[in-house]
Design a protein around this motif. Structure first.
Motif, PDB file in Angstrom:
ATOM      1  N   HIS A 149       0.808  -1.229   0.000  1.00 24.37           N
ATOM      2  CA  HIS A 149       0.000   0.000   0.000  1.00 24.37           C
ATOM      3  C   HIS A 149       0.840   1.278   0.000  1.00 24.37           C
ATOM      4  N   GLY A 150       2.098   1.179   0.398  1.00 18.15           N
ATOM      5  CA  GLY A 150       2.932   2.366   0.476  1.00 18.15           C
ATOM      6  C   GLY A 150       2.847   3.044   1.828  1.00 18.15           C
ATOM      7  N   TYR A 151       3.796   3.925   2.069  1.00 18.60           N
ATOM      8  CA  TYR A 151       3.901   4.585   3.385  1.00 18.60           C
ATOM      9  C   TYR A 151       2.654   5.391   3.719  1.00 18.60           C
ATOM     10  N   ARG A 152       2.156   6.177   2.787  1.00 18.96           N
ATOM     11  CA  ARG A 152       1.062   7.102   3.093  1.00 18.96           C
ATOM     12  C   ARG A 152      -0.271   6.408   3.308  1.00 18.96           C
ATOM     13  N   GLN A 153      -0.470   5.250   2.708  1.00 23.57           N
ATOM     14  CA  GLN A 153      -1.753   4.568   2.807  1.00 23.57           C
ATOM     15  C   GLN A 153      -1.799   3.495   3.903  1.00 23.57           C
ATOM     16  N   THR A 154      -0.676   3.219   4.507  1.00 24.02           N
ATOM     17  CA  THR A 154      -0.624   2.178   5.543  1.00 24.02           C
ATOM     18  C   THR A 154      -1.128   2.715   6.870  1.00 24.02           C
ATOM     19  N   THR A 155      -1.919   1.903   7.574  1.00 27.99           N
ATOM     20  CA  THR A 155      -2.444   2.264   8.890  1.00 27.99           C
ATOM     21  C   THR A 155      -2.142   1.155   9.888  1.00 27.99           C
ATOM     22  N   MET A 156      -2.265   1.500  11.153  1.00 32.96           N
ATOM     23  CA  MET A 156      -2.092   0.507  12.210  1.00 32.96           C
ATOM     24  C   MET A 156      -3.089  -0.631  12.039  1.00 32.96           C
ATOM     25  N   ARG A 157      -4.339  -0.303  11.694  1.00 33.79           N
ATOM     26  CA  ARG A 157      -5.372  -1.323  11.548  1.00 33.79           C
ATOM     27  C   ARG A 157      -5.033  -2.319  10.445  1.00 33.79           C
ATOM     28  N   LEU A 158      -4.500  -1.807   9.328  1.00 34.67           N
ATOM     29  CA  LEU A 158      -4.116  -2.704   8.241  1.00 34.67           C
ATOM     30  C   LEU A 158      -3.001  -3.652   8.673  1.00 34.67           C
ATOM     31  N   ILE A 159      -2.039  -3.129   9.397  1.00 36.74           N
ATOM     32  CA  ILE A 159      -0.929  -3.963   9.863  1.00 36.74           C
ATOM     33  C   ILE A 159      -1.426  -5.025  10.836  1.00 36.74           C
ATOM     34  N   CYS A 160      -2.255  -4.624  11.785  1.00 41.34           N
ATOM     35  CA  CYS A 160      -2.770  -5.575  12.783  1.00 41.34           C
ATOM     36  C   CYS A 160      -3.662  -6.627  12.132  1.00 41.34           C
ATOM     37  N   ALA A 161      -4.434  -6.212  11.148  1.00 42.65           N
ATOM     38  CA  ALA A 161      -5.279  -7.183  10.441  1.00 42.65           C
ATOM     39  C   ALA A 161      -4.424  -8.199   9.697  1.00 42.65           C
ATOM     40  N   GLN A 162      -3.341  -7.726   9.061  1.00 43.39           N
ATOM     41  CA  GLN A 162      -2.435  -8.632   8.358  1.00 43.39           C
ATOM     42  C   GLN A 162      -1.759  -9.589   9.336  1.00 43.39           C
ATOM     43  N   ALA A 163      -1.410  -9.074  10.514  1.00 45.42           N
ATOM     44  CA  ALA A 163      -0.748  -9.902  11.537  1.00 45.42           C
ATOM     45  C   ALA A 163      -1.726 -10.767  12.313  1.00 45.42           C
ATOM     46  N   ARG A 164      -3.030 -10.473  12.183  1.00 44.07           N
ATOM     47  CA  ARG A 164      -4.079 -11.164  12.942  1.00 44.07           C
ATOM     48  C   ARG A 164      -3.853 -11.011  14.442  1.00 44.07           C
ATOM     49  N   LEU A 165      -3.619  -9.755  14.809  1.00 47.64           N
ATOM     50  CA  LEU A 165      -3.428  -9.398  16.212  1.00 47.64           C
ATOM     51  C   LEU A 165      -4.327  -8.226  16.554  1.00 47.64           C
ATOM     52  N   ALA A 166      -4.757  -8.156  17.802  1.00 49.49           N
ATOM     53  CA  ALA A 166      -5.571  -7.039  18.263  1.00 49.49           C
ATOM     54  C   ALA A 166      -4.760  -5.749  18.214  1.00 49.49           C
ATOM     55  N   ASP A 167      -5.454  -4.634  18.018  1.00 46.02           N
ATOM     56  CA  ASP A 167      -4.773  -3.343  17.886  1.00 46.02           C
ATOM     57  C   ASP A 167      -3.889  -3.022  19.086  1.00 46.02           C
ATOM     58  N   ARG A 168      -4.311  -3.476  20.281  1.00 43.83           N
ATOM     59  CA  ARG A 168      -3.569  -3.097  21.494  1.00 43.83           C
ATOM     60  C   ARG A 168      -2.137  -3.619  21.476  1.00 43.83           C
ATOM     61  N   TYR A 169      -1.876  -4.688  20.739  1.00 40.15           N
ATOM     62  CA  TYR A 169      -0.521  -5.236  20.719  1.00 40.15           C
ATOM     63  C   TYR A 169       0.433  -4.368  19.911  1.00 40.15           C
ATOM     64  N   PHE A 170      -0.109  -3.586  19.004  1.00 39.67           N
ATOM     65  CA  PHE A 170       0.743  -2.696  18.211  1.00 39.67           C
ATOM     66  C   PHE A 170       1.477  -1.714  19.114  1.00 39.67           C
ATOM     67  N   ALA A 171       0.758  -1.189  20.114  1.00 39.10           N
ATOM     68  CA  ALA A 171       1.339  -0.188  21.019  1.00 39.10           C
ATOM     69  C   ALA A 171       2.419  -0.770  21.924  1.00 39.10           C
ATOM     70  N   GLU A 172       2.487  -2.084  22.022  1.00 38.26           N
ATOM     71  CA  GLU A 172       3.566  -2.706  22.807  1.00 38.26           C
ATOM     72  C   GLU A 172       4.941  -2.391  22.214  1.00 38.26           C
ATOM     73  N   HIS A 173       4.975  -2.195  20.905  1.00 40.02           N
ATOM     74  CA  HIS A 173       6.267  -2.109  20.220  1.00 40.02           C
ATOM     75  C   HIS A 173       6.475  -0.826  19.422  1.00 40.02           C
ATOM     76  N   PHE A 174       5.391  -0.171  19.010  1.00 39.15           N
ATOM     77  CA  PHE A 174       5.530   0.998  18.136  1.00 39.15           C
ATOM     78  C   PHE A 174       4.669   2.148  18.636  1.00 39.15           C
ATOM     79  N   ALA A 175       5.218   3.357  18.540  1.00 39.84           N
ATOM     80  CA  ALA A 175       4.461   4.534  18.957  1.00 39.84           C
ATOM     81  C   ALA A 175       3.380   4.881  17.942  1.00 39.84           C
ATOM     82  N   ASN A 176       3.652   4.641  16.669  1.00 45.73           N
ATOM     83  CA  ASN A 176       2.710   4.949  15.593  1.00 45.73           C
ATOM     84  C   ASN A 176       3.190   4.244  14.321  1.00 45.73           C
ATOM     85  N   THR A 177       2.487   4.460  13.215  1.00 52.39           N
ATOM     86  CA  THR A 177       2.867   3.772  11.982  1.00 52.39           C
ATOM     87  C   THR A 177       4.211   4.263  11.448  1.00 52.39           C
ATOM     88  N   HIS A 178       4.535   5.533  11.679  1.00 53.33           N
ATOM     89  CA  HIS A 178       5.836   6.044  11.246  1.00 53.33           C
ATOM     90  C   HIS A 178       6.963   5.318  11.974  1.00 53.33           C
TER      91      HIS A 178
END
Length: 221
Positions: free
Chosen positions: A42-71
């Motif tokens: 999707h590229g940098y500008r179109q990528t979101t946390m939700r897309l990443i978590c959906a691809q990983a099949r993980l709840a959104d809350r786990y994203f914050a364990e490791h990353f402050a934001n998509t950047h």
């Protein structure tokens, strides 16, 4: 009567034989693999946390364990892509004899092959690095730092009398800039030219550079 209390033993629970730290690390790897796919597609500008978590099949809350934001996530993915490219080029260089020009051609070939092998990698490593806000210097430092150090060392060995005239920083950065712009054009053309063509059109500059530096080296006193 003295009551003896059993010592309090604290042990982190293990689920499926994995500790909390091991599970967190596994989630991190899943997020990184997912982010590589999503940023690459999707590229940098179109990528979101939700897309990443959906691809990983993980709840959104786990994203914050490791990353402050998509950047922040992109920077981690970009760094991994840089390290993988560095390993590919370094292996190619060290598998060849010590001649500078021979190793330069081998390193160029390995780099172009590595980029072409995965379109997602090409987008993350080259095309989207400027869109992400990384400065030109940041991109050079991350993508080519190991190569810059290696080239400086090889130049000093091949042209020992130059005494840093011309300055190796400018010489090396010029070589790196040429490689970067060449591979960007090749990606935008969807790798339509054979790899031998882009290697040849990058390598001619190294031949000219060697002639120039050899002349300066022979004239030095």
């Amino acid at each position: 009567m003295v009551t003896i209390h059993a010592p309090l033993v604290t042990a982190r629970r293990r689920y499926g034989g994995a500790s909390a730290e091991e599970r967190a690390q596994a989630r991190y790897q899943r997020l990184m693999d997912a982010a590589f796919e999503v940023f690459g597609k999707h590229g940098y500008r179109q990528t979101t946390m939700r897309l990443i978590c959906a691809q990983a099949r993980l709840a959104d809350r786990y994203f914050a364990e490791h990353f402050a934001n998509t950047h922040d996530c992109y920077l981690a993915v970009h760094q991994r892509a840089c390290e993988e490219a560095a390993q590919a080029v370094e292996q190619a260089i060290h598998s060849l004899p010590g001649d500078l020009l021979l190793r330069a051609r081998g390193g160029l070939t390995a780099f172009f092959e590595h980029v072409r092998a995965n379109p997602h990698r090409a987008r993350i490593l080259i095309l989207d690095s400027s869109a992400s806000g990384l400065s030109a210097q940041n991109r050079v430092d991350q993508q080519y730092a190991f190569l810059i150090d290696l080239l400086k060392a090889r130049f000093r060995q091949r042209y020992p009398k130059m005494h840093n005239k011309p300055k190796l920083e400018y010489v090396v950065s010029g070589c790196i800039g040429m490689i970067n712009h060449t591979v960007m054009l090749w990606i935008e053309r969807q790798f339509s030219d054979p790899i031998e063509t882009v290697v040849d059109h990058s390598f001619y500059a190294w031949i000219g550079l060697d002639i120039w530096l050899s002349k300066l080296n022979s004239e030095a006193y």
